[in-house]
Design an enzyme around this catalytic site. Structure first.
Site, mmCIF file in Angstrom:
data_model
loop_
_atom_site.group_PDB
_atom_site.id
_atom_site.type_symbol
_atom_site.label_atom_id
_atom_site.label_comp_id
_atom_site.label_asym_id
_atom_site.label_seq_id
_atom_site.Cartn_x
_atom_site.Cartn_y
_atom_site.Cartn_z
ATOM 1 N N TYR A 17 -11.175 -57.548 -11.507
ATOM 2 C CA TYR A 17 -11.123 -57.319 -12.953
ATOM 3 C C TYR A 17 -11.273 -55.821 -13.271
ATOM 4 O O TYR A 17 -10.512 -55.264 -14.068
ATOM 5 C CB TYR A 17 -12.210 -58.143 -13.650
ATOM 6 N N SER B 61 -8.536 -53.513 -21.465
ATOM 7 C CA SER B 61 -8.274 -54.906 -21.856
ATOM 8 C C SER B 61 -6.799 -55.212 -22.067
ATOM 9 O O SER B 61 -6.431 -56.381 -22.188
ATOM 10 C CB SER B 61 -9.047 -55.248 -23.123
ATOM 11 N N LYS C 191 -5.253 -57.704 -19.694
ATOM 12 C CA LYS C 191 -5.597 -59.136 -19.704
ATOM 13 C C LYS C 191 -4.413 -60.077 -19.917
ATOM 14 O O LYS C 191 -4.281 -61.058 -19.180
ATOM 15 C CB LYS C 191 -6.686 -59.395 -20.751
ATOM 16 N N VAL D 14 -10.035 -50.248 -24.573
ATOM 17 C CA VAL D 14 -10.994 -49.223 -24.983
ATOM 18 C C VAL D 14 -10.627 -47.819 -24.496
ATOM 19 O O VAL D 14 -11.289 -46.844 -24.857
ATOM 20 C CB VAL D 14 -12.448 -49.555 -24.565
HETATM 21 N N1 GLN Z 1 -12.966 -52.825 -18.776
HETATM 22 C C1 GLN Z 1 -13.457 -52.960 -20.118
HETATM 23 C C2 GLN Z 1 -14.675 -53.871 -20.171
HETATM 24 O O1 GLN Z 1 -14.732 -54.840 -19.497
HETATM 25 C C3 GLN Z 1 -12.351 -53.469 -21.001
HETATM 26 C C4 GLN Z 1 -12.793 -53.654 -22.449
HETATM 27 C C5 GLN Z 1 -11.719 -53.407 -23.469
HETATM 28 O O2 GLN Z 1 -10.765 -52.691 -23.256
HETATM 29 N N2 GLN Z 1 -11.932 -53.954 -24.647
HETATM 30 O O3 GLN Z 1 -15.600 -53.616 -20.887
#
Ligand code: GLN
Length: 312
Positions: A191, A65, A68, A261
């Protein structure tokens, strides 16, 4: 604070929080469960290009994430503010990063680009003929932030792609509400790839420092993002970057931040520095626990909050 004192402070915090073994490595993307729970690195990069690093600062992990805000910046360059605002909001959700509930029950459009729904919608807006042109533009954008070529971790990408049922549900629901166009799989693949871009903690601190320096990389001098859009990206990181614990982060750390994550977490101190921590043990929100602890203490000891008296 002098340079040697900053280095000493990082070493002190690294030694102190290495003992913190709470939390869990993410396993809903199977490949991420292979991360070393003991890995722990902290890096500060100042806008002058001074680097302080301690621990596991040169091992690669995926952005998840943390990609993003950067891709949101590229979409702003590609499509402009009005277009983005018409499709993705700028309000915190108070929900988890992968929530589908507010999309279904409330406005039928993503609340903000830092949660999965908003980020998938934003990925669908990146310009380029087909997948390879779009991912090349994204990788080139990340190169400008890191100052070196970066790539996609194919194993992590494949692992997320195979297991991303919730993100697929979110994308289809957004198609239903006409937030995204017919190229649903392309948006999702883009994504998953942006989430699988591989960096080190050292890279991440420089990416953060680039945002701290108004969009210009402190060492290469290359512009990564238009200056007037840096503010938009940092504002959304501040209000929404930490999802349903954004308020706690703003209160205890007080700078724009973003977690992933994989265990990375970065913060931007505008005009001063970028800070990155890598430690894959996560709290229930999906934030690095050691990362949050280091940020809290650094913020208090260095007076980093944007609301700190005398910060400007
Ligand atoms: N690629 C992960 C997802 O879409 C990213 C989530 C994250 O880092 N919070 O679940």
């Amino acid at each position: 604070m002098r340079s040697t004192q900053v280095q000493q402070l990082l070493e002190e915090l690294h030694a102190k929080y290495a003992d913190l073994r709470d939390g869990k490595v993410a396993d809903y993307i199977p490949e991420l469960s292979k991360a070393d729970p003991d890995a722990f690195g902290v890096v500060i990069a100042t806008v002058e290009g001074e680097i302080h690093e301690v621990g596991v600062s040169r091992a690669e992990f995926t952005l998840q994430s943390m990609s993003k805000p950067f891709v949101y910046g590229l979409a702003l360059e590609d499509r402009g503010r009005e277009f983005l605002l018409s499709r993705v909001g700028v309000e915190p959700t108070g929900e988890a990063f992968n929530s589908i509930i507010e999309l279904e029950e409330k406005t039928h459009r993503p609340y903000n680009p830092m949660v999965n729904s908003g980020a998938i919608a934003v990925a669908s807006m990146i310009r380029g003929e087909g997948m390879s042109a779009r991912i090349s533009r994204i990788l080139d954008m990340f190169r400008r932030y890191t100052g070196r070529p970066v790539g996609v971790n194919a194993a992590v990408f494949a692992s997320e792609r195979e297991t991303a049922h919730r993100n697929r549900a979110i994308a289809h629901l957004m198609r239903h509400f006409n937030v995204i166009g017919p190229e649903i799989d392309l948006a999702l693949d883009l994504y998953f790839q942006q989430c699988s871009v591989s960096v080190t903690c050292h890279d991440l601190a420089l990416m953060a420092a680039t945002l701290a320096k108004g969009g210009v990389h402190p060492l290469t001098g290359e512009r990564a993002l238009r200056a007037d859009l840096v503010r938009d990206v940092l504002t959304l990181m501040f209000t929404c970057g930490m999802y349903d614990s954004a308020g706690d982060w703003a209160y205890s750390v007080g700078i724009p931040g973003k977690s992933g994550v994989s265990g990375g977490i970065f913060g931007v101190v505008p005009g001063r520095m970028g800070i990155a921590v890598y430690s894959p043990l996560l709290d229930p929100h999906g934030h690095s626990i050691r990362g949050e602890a280091v940020f809290r203490e650094l913020s208090t000891r260095l007076g980093l909050s944007v609301f700190h008296a005398g910060a400007h």
